[in-house]
Design an enzyme around this catalytic site. Structure first.
Site, PDB file in Angstrom:
ATOM      1  N   ASP A 120       9.932  68.878  24.202  1.00 16.39           N
ATOM      2  CA  ASP A 120       9.599  68.987  25.620  1.00 16.39           C
ATOM      3  C   ASP A 120       8.512  70.037  25.798  1.00 16.39           C
ATOM      4  OD1 ASP A 120       9.887  68.149  28.226  1.00 16.39           O
ATOM      5  OD2 ASP A 120      11.379  69.669  28.709  1.00 16.39           O
ATOM      6  N   TYR A 122       5.500  71.980  28.579  1.00 15.86           N
ATOM      7  CA  TYR A 122       5.533  72.880  29.752  1.00 15.86           C
ATOM      8  C   TYR A 122       4.105  72.932  30.265  1.00 15.86           C
ATOM      9  CZ  TYR A 122       6.913  77.512  31.810  1.00 15.86           C
ATOM     10  OH  TYR A 122       7.228  78.590  32.623  1.00 15.86           O
ATOM     11  N   HIS A 127       3.660  74.214  37.882  1.00 17.07           N
ATOM     12  CA  HIS A 127       5.061  74.460  37.532  1.00 17.07           C
ATOM     13  C   HIS A 127       5.208  75.807  36.825  1.00 17.07           C
ATOM     14  CE1 HIS A 127       9.132  73.861  36.043  1.00 17.07           C
ATOM     15  NE2 HIS A 127       8.706  74.008  34.799  1.00 17.07           N
ATOM     16  N   ARG A 136       9.570  86.243  37.193  1.00 15.27           N
ATOM     17  CA  ARG A 136       8.889  87.492  36.825  1.00 15.27           C
ATOM     18  C   ARG A 136       7.995  87.907  37.983  1.00 15.27           C
ATOM     19  NH1 ARG A 136       8.547  84.060  32.424  1.00 15.27           N
ATOM     20  NH2 ARG A 136       6.458  83.421  33.055  1.00 15.27           N
ATOM     21  N   GLU A 194      14.289  67.852  36.262  1.00 18.48           N
ATOM     22  CA  GLU A 194      12.891  68.096  35.943  1.00 18.48           C
ATOM     23  C   GLU A 194      12.222  66.738  35.856  1.00 18.48           C
ATOM     24  OE1 GLU A 194      12.467  70.783  32.547  1.00 18.48           O
ATOM     25  OE2 GLU A 194      12.624  72.446  33.966  1.00 18.48           O
ATOM     26  N   GLU A 196       9.560  64.391  34.782  1.00 21.70           N
ATOM     27  CA  GLU A 196       8.584  64.417  33.700  1.00 21.70           C
ATOM     28  C   GLU A 196       8.164  63.004  33.310  1.00 21.70           C
ATOM     29  OE1 GLU A 196       9.520  66.835  30.352  1.00 21.70           O
ATOM     30  OE2 GLU A 196      10.766  68.232  31.491  1.00 21.70           O
ATOM     31  N   ASP A 228      14.607  65.664  32.681  1.00 25.98           N
ATOM     32  CA  ASP A 228      15.176  66.647  31.754  1.00 25.98           C
ATOM     33  C   ASP A 228      16.142  67.543  32.540  1.00 25.98           C
ATOM     34  OD1 ASP A 228      15.338  67.812  29.165  1.00 25.98           O
ATOM     35  OD2 ASP A 228      14.097  69.474  29.857  1.00 25.98           O
ATOM     36  N   ARG A 232      20.325  75.719  35.288  1.00 29.26           N
ATOM     37  CA  ARG A 232      19.506  76.933  35.368  1.00 29.26           C
ATOM     38  C   ARG A 232      20.295  78.196  35.067  1.00 29.26           C
ATOM     39  NH1 ARG A 232      14.700  74.703  34.686  1.00 29.26           N
ATOM     40  NH2 ARG A 232      14.211  73.187  36.302  1.00 29.26           N
ATOM     41  N   GLN A 235      20.891  78.310  31.274  1.00 30.22           N
ATOM     42  CA  GLN A 235      19.594  78.563  30.649  1.00 30.22           C
ATOM     43  C   GLN A 235      19.162  80.026  30.793  1.00 30.22           C
ATOM     44  OE1 GLN A 235      16.564  76.017  32.354  1.00 30.22           O
ATOM     45  NE2 GLN A 235      14.888  77.011  31.257  1.00 30.22           N
ATOM     46  N   TYR A 239      18.516  82.044  27.107  1.00 27.64           N
ATOM     47  CA  TYR A 239      17.229  81.611  26.551  1.00 27.64           C
ATOM     48  C   TYR A 239      16.387  82.702  25.903  1.00 27.64           C
ATOM     49  CZ  TYR A 239      13.753  83.172  30.000  1.00 27.64           C
ATOM     50  OH  TYR A 239      12.894  83.914  30.761  1.00 27.64           O
ATOM     51  N   LYS A 248      19.911  72.675  28.517  1.00 23.18           N
ATOM     52  CA  LYS A 248      19.154  71.421  28.593  1.00 23.18           C
ATOM     53  C   LYS A 248      19.641  70.345  27.625  1.00 23.18           C
ATOM     54  CE  LYS A 248      14.877  73.428  30.274  1.00 23.18           C
ATOM     55  NZ  LYS A 248      14.245  72.451  31.168  1.00 23.18           N
ATOM     56  N   THR A 252      19.307  64.084  28.737  1.00 25.02           N
ATOM     57  CA  THR A 252      17.913  63.845  29.119  1.00 25.02           C
ATOM     58  C   THR A 252      17.825  62.351  29.386  1.00 25.02           C
ATOM     59  OG1 THR A 252      17.173  65.599  27.620  1.00 25.02           O
ATOM     60  CG2 THR A 252      15.511  64.030  28.375  1.00 25.02           C
ATOM     61  N   THR A 344       7.880  69.554  33.310  1.00 24.93           N
ATOM     62  CA  THR A 344       8.004  69.260  34.732  1.00 24.93           C
ATOM     63  C   THR A 344       6.635  69.099  35.371  1.00 24.93           C
ATOM     64  OG1 THR A 344       9.955  70.651  34.764  1.00 24.93           O
ATOM     65  CG2 THR A 344       9.001  70.092  36.900  1.00 24.93           C
ATOM     66  N   GLU A 358      11.918  74.908  41.976  1.00 20.37           N
ATOM     67  CA  GLU A 358      10.693  75.203  42.723  1.00 20.37           C
ATOM     68  C   GLU A 358      10.796  74.754  44.178  1.00 20.37           C
ATOM     69  OE1 GLU A 358       8.891  73.011  39.288  1.00 20.37           O
ATOM     70  OE2 GLU A 358       7.097  74.019  40.048  1.00 20.37           O
TER      71      GLU A 358
END
Lengths: 411, 411
Positions: A120, A122, A127, A136, A194, A196, A228, A232, A235, A239, A248, A252, A344, A358
């Site tokens: 997968d 990114y 996104h 962050r 997600e 995708e 996917d 959250r 994760q 992670y 995850k 899927t 995503t 999001e």
């Protein structure tokens, strides 16, 4: 008259012809499955059709998975598609083929290929920036320093790739909010989607031999829609430092129909302008490359039938060809059935975001649905991704939808 | 007289009997491969033996991979092992079986099973602390906050799992030191090893149904040695935020012999004392569990025949049973052929570290080998992991070695 006379403008007309694997009522085991090709709201038993018309492709098509066709390579892919197009459009075949069509509503659709490795990516800048701002908020740049230099990716669990329509059991696991003294165990309370696009590898490559950017079409057969599913809370706690794992790996979902790249010629578009330098193995801006690497796919995300977002695939920063070149640049080999997700898909505006993370800004701005507010998914929610692409003469090319219902552990 | 009269104390005596897949000279394709069982320095054609002796297990053993045997489950595993033990020890079988033995030096050993999903863990506290000190020297704790709460893991690339003896092509990729203005592309200059133990899943599980700690032996058939080759420079630049990808996906080597758990009963030991609380699904300290979850495997790491480290597997904080329980607690299903690595095995002392990263403290303290200094691996270096475990009556149980030679891209 169906099945041949598909209404004009139907997104699953003879210009499309995606591939799947189906079985009819009364089938007992995997060996009763066979390759089907969708036309309108019918599916043609492609292996039986090839046999009935004396075609040499019966051996690729009368199979319980697409893998033999995937492995056959680009020349075979083009030949088979040309033959299928003739079969469903030339009137003289009607009598022979009519009994080999089944109404879509009467068949069971299966996972269309045996998934080898699943990766997968990114690759949506929107996104990645949204996620960076959410997790962050104090960082100077919402993208990590490597983001514009390489398509970030990771391996997922190929054994839990399921076909559209499969229920998704809400996963349990550990979660810990920063203020909690210790992790707690229980069903995820931040279950997300997600949206995708998945790319399906047909032709393998040798260990130690990278696949160049320009060889994308020799290896990749087609694409599908992919959800996917992501927990959250699980994760977030697991992670660091080795990436997503249980958050995850529980499911899927992929669409039952694989759209061949050959059906998407009119959908090819240039990717967004590169705002960072590209190393040669990823550089698709060179003068001698006149083939656009992006695809104009218009995705729609619906929760319980209510459209909540329309992510535009054309906005993806990294293309599928770049992802394949990166994935193999260290010499990693490809196998028939390798699947890789785009990551995503999120466009620049609020209603083009491909995850609830999001869309609700990490749950702080719940969606207002007809049946109530949603920060994340609730048991019973049905999520459906659908999409179309521009086709020949202004007709749309429909992608098969991918849908799944969330069920609680004890439901 | 060989093959039956294995010297007393031989680590591959009739108390061991690991499984592999081999072919003899003149074999043409995969269908000529078959399951073999190692006895001393010979391999028994197990399928042919079963057939010659009228055993019902021929259908599991006369196969080009171990997968049918793996899928058959614990009762079958025990029955087959009991039968094999009788075949190689009861004198009356000698005449029939002798022609079915081949000297190890005369056969080709193949990847013994079809790898479904590959997961790699990070379960050695010594390793995790060393890595933390090297990469995050200013952190208050060298372990991440989640480390003592869950066995951290991630998915790797199952398509690049290779059998012992396969050359490893030095991977190319992007790297960027913190002071560099931009990433550069080229062959990895920090190629490393990771000495691990791999666990092989036989019996699948259903999507949505976790495998409890106590069901470990119902699902896991046996173990192998595993070298998770790692390009530290590629890994360092790519791994935030989604974990290792190309730094580890170019090759993972496994031993040609799979040692059944049933051969390792005497090697079972209690894991280290838990210094953190365990959630119930991971808690192997409960009073009603009298089965120790660790294994006393003494690993040896050699570079060009020179032993550089002896990592003790008994020091692993998380056990294979805990890893399996964690891997599936979110409902992820298991498939026959799933492989999971323990993570680098490092003991508490300097000469027990399972990676060059730790042995040379990120290259700052190169090893002195007979043929020169080594910070990381050079082209032509041959790395060999070997191991033994305590067996019955003080005899060792040998594990098959895993070896590989580093070759430059153009060598």
């Amino acid at each position: 008259m169906p099945p041949f006379d598909v209404p004009e403008g139907d997104p699953f007309g003879p210009h499309n012809l995606p591939y799947g694997v189906f079985s009819i009522p009364g089938s007992r085991d995997r060996s009763d499955r066979t390759v089907g090709v969708r036309l309108g709201d019918h599916v043609l038993d492609a292996g039986a059709a090839a046999h009935a018309l004396g075609s040499p492709y019966a051996s690729l098509l009368a199979r319980p998975s697409l893998n033999p066709l995937l492995a056959a390579g680009r020349t075979a892919w083009s030949d088979v598609r040309r033959a299928l197009t003739a079969w469903v459009t030339v009137p003289s075949h009607r009598e022979v083929l009519e009994p080999l069509f089944h109404p879509l509503s009467s068949v069971t659709l299966h996972l269309p290929f045996e998934v080898a490795d699943y990766v997968d990516f990114y690759a949506s800048e929107n996104h990645a920036r949204n996620v960076g701002q959410i997790f962050r908020p104090d960082a100077a740049d919402s993208l990590t320093p490597n983001w514009k230099h390489l398509p970030i990716g990771y391996h997922g669990r190929s054994g839990t790739v399921v076909v559209s329509g499969t229920d998704v059991v809400r996963p349990s696991g550990q979660r810990k909010a920063p203020a909690d003294p210790a992790p707690v165990f229980g069903p995820s309370v931040r279950l997300d989607i997600e949206a995708e696009v998945g790319f399906v590898v047909g032709v393998p490559s040798e260990l130690g031999s990278p696949v160049a950017l320009g060889d994308f079409r020799e290896h990749v057969f087609g694409l599908c829609l992919l959800n996917d599913w992501s927990a959250r809370d699980i994760q977030a706690w697991e992670y660091v430092p080795l990436g997503p794992f249980l958050g995850k790996s529980f499911a899927t979902s992929v669409s039952a129909w694989i759209t061949p790249l050959d059906a998407l010629e009119e959908a090819r578009v240039a990717p967004p302008e590169r705002t960072g330098p590209l190393l040669p193995y990823l550089d698709d801006t060179a003068d001698d490359r006149d083939e656009p690497g992006g695809y104009d796919l218009r995705i729609s995300v619906a929760v319980n039938g209510h459209v909540v977002s329309e992510p535009p695939f054309s906005t993806m920063y990294w293309t599928a060809a770049q992802q394949l070149a990166h994935l193999t640049v260290n010499g990693a080999s490809l196998r028939t059935g390798d699947l890789y997700g785009s990551g995503t898909v999120s466009g620049p505006t609020e209603l083009e975001r491909g995850s609830l993370l999001e869309l609700t800004w990490n749950g702080s701005e719940p969606l207002e649905l007809p049946d109530g507010k949603r920060a994340f998914l609730e048991d019973g929610d049905v999520v459906t991704l659908s999409a179309w692409a521009p086709g020949p003469d202004g007709v749309r090319v429909g992608l098969g939808e991918v849908t799944g219902r969330v069920v609680g552990k004890d439901v």
